[in-house]
Write a protein that holds these residues in place. Structure first.
Motif, PDB file in Angstrom:
ATOM      1  N   GLU A 175      34.546   2.718  53.306  1.00  0.00           N
ATOM      2  CA  GLU A 175      34.668   3.499  54.539  1.00  0.00           C
ATOM      3  C   GLU A 175      34.312   4.966  54.287  1.00  0.00           C
ATOM      4  OE1 GLU A 175      38.649   2.897  55.775  1.00  0.00           O
ATOM      5  OE2 GLU A 175      38.317   0.867  56.547  1.00  0.00           O
ATOM      6  N   LEU A 176      34.800   5.499  53.193  1.00  0.00           N
ATOM      7  CA  LEU A 176      34.504   6.899  52.867  1.00  0.00           C
ATOM      8  C   LEU A 176      33.010   7.101  52.605  1.00  0.00           C
ATOM      9  CD1 LEU A 176      37.546   7.704  50.553  1.00  0.00           C
ATOM     10  CD2 LEU A 176      37.071   8.714  52.795  1.00  0.00           C
ATOM     11  N   TYR A 177      32.397   6.140  51.922  1.00  0.00           N
ATOM     12  CA  TYR A 177      30.958   6.249  51.657  1.00  0.00           C
ATOM     13  C   TYR A 177      30.160   6.182  52.953  1.00  0.00           C
ATOM     14  CZ  TYR A 177      26.427   5.460  49.464  1.00  0.00           C
ATOM     15  OH  TYR A 177      25.117   5.568  49.079  1.00  0.00           O
ATOM     16  N   ASP A 178      30.598   5.333  53.861  1.00  0.00           N
ATOM     17  CA  ASP A 178      29.937   5.241  55.168  1.00  0.00           C
ATOM     18  C   ASP A 178      29.991   6.576  55.898  1.00  0.00           C
ATOM     19  OD1 ASP A 178      28.598   3.991  57.259  1.00  0.00           O
ATOM     20  OD2 ASP A 178      30.435   3.329  58.221  1.00  0.00           O
ATOM     21  N   ARG A 179      31.137   7.243  55.860  1.00  0.00           N
ATOM     22  CA  ARG A 179      31.261   8.569  56.461  1.00  0.00           C
ATOM     23  C   ARG A 179      30.392   9.590  55.730  1.00  0.00           C
ATOM     24  NH1 ARG A 179      37.472   9.808  56.204  1.00  0.00           N
ATOM     25  NH2 ARG A 179      36.659  11.890  56.686  1.00  0.00           N
ATOM     26  N   ALA A 180      30.394   9.514  54.390  1.00  0.00           N
ATOM     27  CA  ALA A 180      29.641  10.489  53.588  1.00  0.00           C
ATOM     28  C   ALA A 180      28.148  10.411  53.848  1.00  0.00           C
ATOM     29  CB  ALA A 180      29.926  10.272  52.105  1.00  0.00           C
ATOM     30  N   LEU A 181      27.644   9.208  54.115  1.00  0.00           N
ATOM     31  CA  LEU A 181      26.212   9.057  54.378  1.00  0.00           C
ATOM     32  C   LEU A 181      25.757   9.854  55.594  1.00  0.00           C
ATOM     33  CD1 LEU A 181      25.710   5.244  53.678  1.00  0.00           C
ATOM     34  CD2 LEU A 181      24.679   7.124  52.398  1.00  0.00           C
ATOM     35  N   SER A 182      26.670  10.145  56.502  1.00  0.00           N
ATOM     36  CA  SER A 182      26.320  10.900  57.713  1.00  0.00           C
ATOM     37  C   SER A 182      26.273  12.404  57.479  1.00  0.00           C
ATOM     38  CB  SER A 182      27.332  10.603  58.830  1.00  0.00           C
ATOM     39  OG  SER A 182      27.318   9.235  59.174  1.00  0.00           O
ATOM     40  N   GLN A 231      25.327   1.858  42.804  1.00  0.00           N
ATOM     41  CA  GLN A 231      25.015   0.755  43.724  1.00  0.00           C
ATOM     42  C   GLN A 231      26.147  -0.295  43.734  1.00  0.00           C
ATOM     43  OE1 GLN A 231      22.412   0.766  45.730  1.00  0.00           O
ATOM     44  NE2 GLN A 231      21.640   2.678  44.871  1.00  0.00           N
ATOM     45  N   PRO A 232      26.510  -0.883  44.873  1.00  0.00           N
ATOM     46  CA  PRO A 232      25.971  -0.557  46.197  1.00  0.00           C
ATOM     47  C   PRO A 232      26.556   0.719  46.795  1.00  0.00           C
ATOM     48  CG  PRO A 232      27.628  -2.266  46.394  1.00  0.00           C
ATOM     49  CD  PRO A 232      27.455  -2.020  44.925  1.00  0.00           C
ATOM     50  N   TYR A 233      27.722   1.122  46.301  1.00  0.00           N
ATOM     51  CA  TYR A 233      28.313   2.391  46.711  1.00  0.00           C
ATOM     52  C   TYR A 233      29.359   2.777  45.663  1.00  0.00           C
ATOM     53  CZ  TYR A 233      31.809  -0.863  48.585  1.00  0.00           C
ATOM     54  OH  TYR A 233      32.718  -1.874  48.720  1.00  0.00           O
ATOM     55  N   PRO A 234      29.627   4.068  45.517  1.00  0.00           N
ATOM     56  CA  PRO A 234      30.597   4.501  44.505  1.00  0.00           C
ATOM     57  C   PRO A 234      32.031   4.272  44.968  1.00  0.00           C
ATOM     58  CG  PRO A 234      29.780   6.390  45.714  1.00  0.00           C
ATOM     59  CD  PRO A 234      29.013   5.202  46.228  1.00  0.00           C
ATOM     60  N   PHE A 235      32.951   4.145  44.014  1.00  0.00           N
ATOM     61  CA  PHE A 235      34.356   4.222  44.405  1.00  0.00           C
ATOM     62  C   PHE A 235      34.749   5.697  44.463  1.00  0.00           C
ATOM     63  CE2 PHE A 235      34.630   3.565  39.724  1.00  0.00           C
ATOM     64  CZ  PHE A 235      35.445   4.635  39.348  1.00  0.00           C
ATOM     65  N   GLY A 238      44.623   9.498  30.919  1.00  0.00           N
ATOM     66  CA  GLY A 238      43.310   8.974  30.559  1.00  0.00           C
ATOM     67  C   GLY A 238      42.770   8.005  31.586  1.00  0.00           C
ATOM     68  N   HIS A 239      43.314   8.045  32.804  1.00  0.00           N
ATOM     69  CA  HIS A 239      42.925   7.122  33.863  1.00  0.00           C
ATOM     70  C   HIS A 239      42.540   7.874  35.135  1.00  0.00           C
ATOM     71  CE1 HIS A 239      45.398   4.663  31.156  1.00  0.00           C
ATOM     72  NE2 HIS A 239      44.863   3.580  31.694  1.00  0.00           N
ATOM     73  N   VAL A 240      41.812   7.187  36.011  1.00  0.00           N
ATOM     74  CA  VAL A 240      41.631   7.645  37.385  1.00  0.00           C
ATOM     75  C   VAL A 240      42.079   6.525  38.316  1.00  0.00           C
ATOM     76  CG1 VAL A 240      39.786   9.330  36.993  1.00  0.00           C
ATOM     77  CG2 VAL A 240      39.197   6.916  37.402  1.00  0.00           C
ATOM     78  N   ILE A 241      42.535   6.924  39.493  1.00  0.00           N
ATOM     79  CA  ILE A 241      42.980   5.977  40.508  1.00  0.00           C
ATOM     80  C   ILE A 241      42.132   6.215  41.750  1.00  0.00           C
ATOM     81  CG2 ILE A 241      44.911   5.212  41.939  1.00  0.00           C
ATOM     82  CD1 ILE A 241      46.732   6.376  39.663  1.00  0.00           C
ATOM     83  N   ASP A 242      41.527   5.162  42.275  1.00  0.00           N
ATOM     84  CA  ASP A 242      40.616   5.348  43.402  1.00  0.00           C
ATOM     85  C   ASP A 242      41.352   5.257  44.740  1.00  0.00           C
ATOM     86  OD1 ASP A 242      40.880   2.647  44.118  1.00  0.00           O
ATOM     87  OD2 ASP A 242      38.925   2.051  43.332  1.00  0.00           O
ATOM     88  N   ALA A 243      40.584   5.441  45.819  1.00  0.00           N
ATOM     89  CA  ALA A 243      41.159   5.518  47.158  1.00  0.00           C
ATOM     90  C   ALA A 243      41.821   4.223  47.591  1.00  0.00           C
ATOM     91  CB  ALA A 243      40.070   5.910  48.162  1.00  0.00           C
ATOM     92  N   ASP A 244      41.495   3.112  46.911  1.00  0.00           N
ATOM     93  CA  ASP A 244      42.107   1.825  47.232  1.00  0.00           C
ATOM     94  C   ASP A 244      43.250   1.476  46.291  1.00  0.00           C
ATOM     95  OD1 ASP A 244      40.335   0.471  49.434  1.00  0.00           O
ATOM     96  OD2 ASP A 244      38.935   1.409  48.036  1.00  0.00           O
TER      97      ASP A 244
END
Length: 444
Positions: free
Chosen positions: A8-15, A29-33, A41-47
Motif C-alpha cells: 500500500e505504501l509503495y502504491d502511494r509512493a509511486l504517485s 522487485q516487485p516492490y520494496p518493504f 541488529g534488526h529492522v522491522i517493516d510496516a507489516d
C-alpha cells in the motif's frame, strides 16, 4: 510473510516519487518493504516482519540501530539546542581533530554533506591544485552521483553512463581495470602530464568487494609521485570500517594525498568529508582559491553523532568486536560455499562480507578462509574477481531474482544486488551470525 502494508505504501509512493523511491538501489522487485523501525541488529517493516539487518544503512551504522546512551545523549542535546546556526561550532573542530589524529594521511579536514559531495569536491581540488584536467578511475567503480565519474568505457574511450551528462566530462576521465598495474602504467606513460589525480577505493566496495593484489596501491602511489598527480582514496565505505580508526589506508600502509569520507564519520546522519595534507586541503576557499562551500556543512547534530560514535568505538574496542563477527560470518560462508556452490567466491574484510556468484570453479582448497585476499599461493587465485569486470561476469540475475528473495523469506535483509557490500555491526551477536549462516544454507 505478509507485505500488505508495504504494498500500500509503495502504491502511494509511486504517485509522488519517481519509481516510488528516493534512491534507485531501493527499487526492489516487485516492490520494496517499508521499514518502520530498527532494533539492534534488526529492522522491522510496516507489516511487523522482523529481519536480521546486514545492510546497516549501506554501511554507516557501525553501532547498529540502538545507539549507546552517550551517543544518543549527544545527538539529543545538539538537536535541543537548535537545529543549525550558519556559524562554526566546537564539535566540528573536535571531530576534525579526531580524524586527523587517527588517519595517517590527514592533517586537515573539510566537512560536507554526502559521499558524493566529498568526491566532487576532491576532484575539483585535485584539478585546482595541479592545474590539470584528467582523472583516472577504476572501471566499474562508483564515486557518487557526479559527472566526472559517471562514465563507461575503457581507457580514454569513455562516454557518460547516464543521460544529462555532457560528453566533455567523460573526455577528461580515463578508466583503468582495478589491479592491472601494466595498464595504469601505460596510461601514465601516455597521459601522465595531463593527469590531476587517480581516484580509487582502497578496496572496491560498491562493485563486489575486491581486494587489491599485492603491490597495486604502491604502484599507484609511485606513479602519482613520479608524474606530480594526486592519489585520492575514496574511503566513503571503508573509512572507520576497514582498518579501525586508521581506516583502510592504515591497514594497507599507503598514504594517499587526499581521502574522502562519509557514512560512519557521521554516525548515521548525512555527512561527507575531504581530508589530506594541509598544503592541499588549504587550497579550498577561503584559505585558497578552489571554491567549496555548503549551508549544512559541519551540521552540529551530524558532527556530534559522528564524534560520539567514533569515541565510543575507540573506547569500547568496537572494531575488534565487529571484525571478529565479520570473520565468523566469512569463515562460515566459506564452508557453506565449499559444499553448496564451490564456484562462488566469499569476499570481504573486517566487518564487510559478500558472496559473489562467480561462474569459474575454485581450483582447490581456499587458503584465504575468511574472504578472498588475492593471495597468489591460494589455488583459487585465478578464479577470484580481480576487478569490476570480473564481478560483472558473475550470476547477477540469479543473485537478485532468486537468492535475495529467498534470504528475505528466511528473515535476512541483504543489500539487494550482487554489487553492494553487506555489513556487520556492534549490535549483532554470534547467535545472529549463526542464524544468518543457516539462512544461507537454505537459500544456496
Amino acid at each position: 510473510m505478509n507485505h500488505e502494508r508495504s504494498r500500500e505504501l509503495y502504491d502511494r509512493a509511486l504517485s509522488v516519487a519517481p519509481g516510488g523511491v528516493n534512491s534507485s538501489v531501493r527499487a526492489i522487485q516487485p516492490y520494496p518493504f517499508f521499514v518502520e523501525k530498527g532494533d539492534g541488529g534488526h529492522v522491522i517493516d510496516a507489516d511487523g516482519n522482523r529481519y536480521l539487518d546486514f545492510v546497516m544503512g549501506y554501511g554507516p551504522l557501525l553501532l547498529g540501530h540502538d545507539l549507546p546512551e552517550q551517543v544518543q545523549s549527544a545527538i539529543q542535546q545538539r538537536a535541543a539546542e537548535g537545529p543549525m546556526y550558519g556559524a562554526p561550532t566546537e564539535v566540528e573542530v573536535e571531530l576534525a581533530e579526531f580524524v586527523a589524529r587517527h588517519v595517517p594521511s590527514v592533517e586537515m579536514v573539510r566537512f560536507v554533506n554526502s559521499g558524493t559531495e566529498a568526491t566532487v569536491s576532491a576532484v575539483r581540488l585535485a584539478r585546482g591544485y595541479t592545474g590539470r584536467d584528467k582523472i583516472v578511475i577504476m572501471q566499474g567503480s562508483y564515486h557518487g552521483a557526479q559527472e566526472s565519474t559517471l562514465v563507461e568505457g575503457e581507457g580514454t574511450h569513455t562516454s557518460p553512463s547516464s543521460p544529462g551528462i555532457p560528453e566533455s566530462f567523460a573526455e577528461h576521465t580515463i578508466t583503468v581495470p582495478f589491479n592491472d598495474e601494466e595498464y595504469v602504467e601505460a596510461v601514465f606513460e601516455e597521459h601522465g602530464d595531463e593527469i590531476a589525480a587517480v581516484l580509487t577505493e582502497p578496496i572496491l566496495g560498491n562493485h563486489g568487494i575486491v581486494h587489491p593484489v599485492e603491490g597495486y596501491h604502491d604502484t599507484l602511489r609511485d606513479l602519482c609521485d613520479d608524474y606530480g598527480s594526486l592519489l585520492i582514496f575514496d574511503e566513503v565505505i571503508t573509512g572507520f570500517r576497514v582498518g579501525g580508526p586508521q581506516c583502510a589506508q592504515g591497514k594497507f600502509g599507503i598514504e594517499p594525498d587526499v581521502t574522502t569520507f562519509g557514512k560512519i564519520v557521521g554516525g548515521g546522519f548525512p555527512v561527507g568529508a575531504i581530508g589530506g595534507r594541509s598544503e592541499i586541503i588549504e587550497q579550498f576557499t577561503p584559505a585558497g582559491e578552489v571554491f567549496q562551500s555548503g549551508t549544512f556543512s559541519g551540521h552540529p547534530v551530524t558532527m556530534a553523532a559522528g564524534l560520539e560514535t567514533l569515541r565510543y568505538a575507540a573506547e569500547n574496542d568496537v572494531w575488534a568486536q565487529v571484525n571478529d563477527l565479520g570473520a565468523q560470518m566469512r569463515e562460515g560462508l566459506t564452508d557453506i560455499v565449499a559444499n553448496r556452490a564451490p564456484e562462488y567466491t566469499v569476499v570481504g574484510s573486517d566487518s564487510m562480507f559478500k558472496v559473489i556468484f562467480t561462474r569459474d570453479g575454485a581450483s582447490g582448497e581456499n587458503h584465504c578462509g575468511s574472504g578472498c585476499r588475492q593471495r597468489e599461493s591460494c589455488p583459487s587465485y585465478d578464479a577470484c574477481p580481480k576487478n569490476g569486470a570480473d564481478v560483472d561476469r558473475a550470476e547477477t540475475e540469479r543473485w537478485e531474482r532468486l537468492f535475495w528473495p529467498a534470504m528475505k523469506e528466511e528473515g535476512v535483509f541483504l543489500t539487494p544486488n550482487q554489487f553492494e557490500s553487506q555489513f556487520v555491526s556492534a549490535a549483532h551477536t554470534e547467535e545472529d551470525i549463526e542464524e544468518a549462516l543457516e539462512a544461507y544454507k537454505e537459500a544456496l
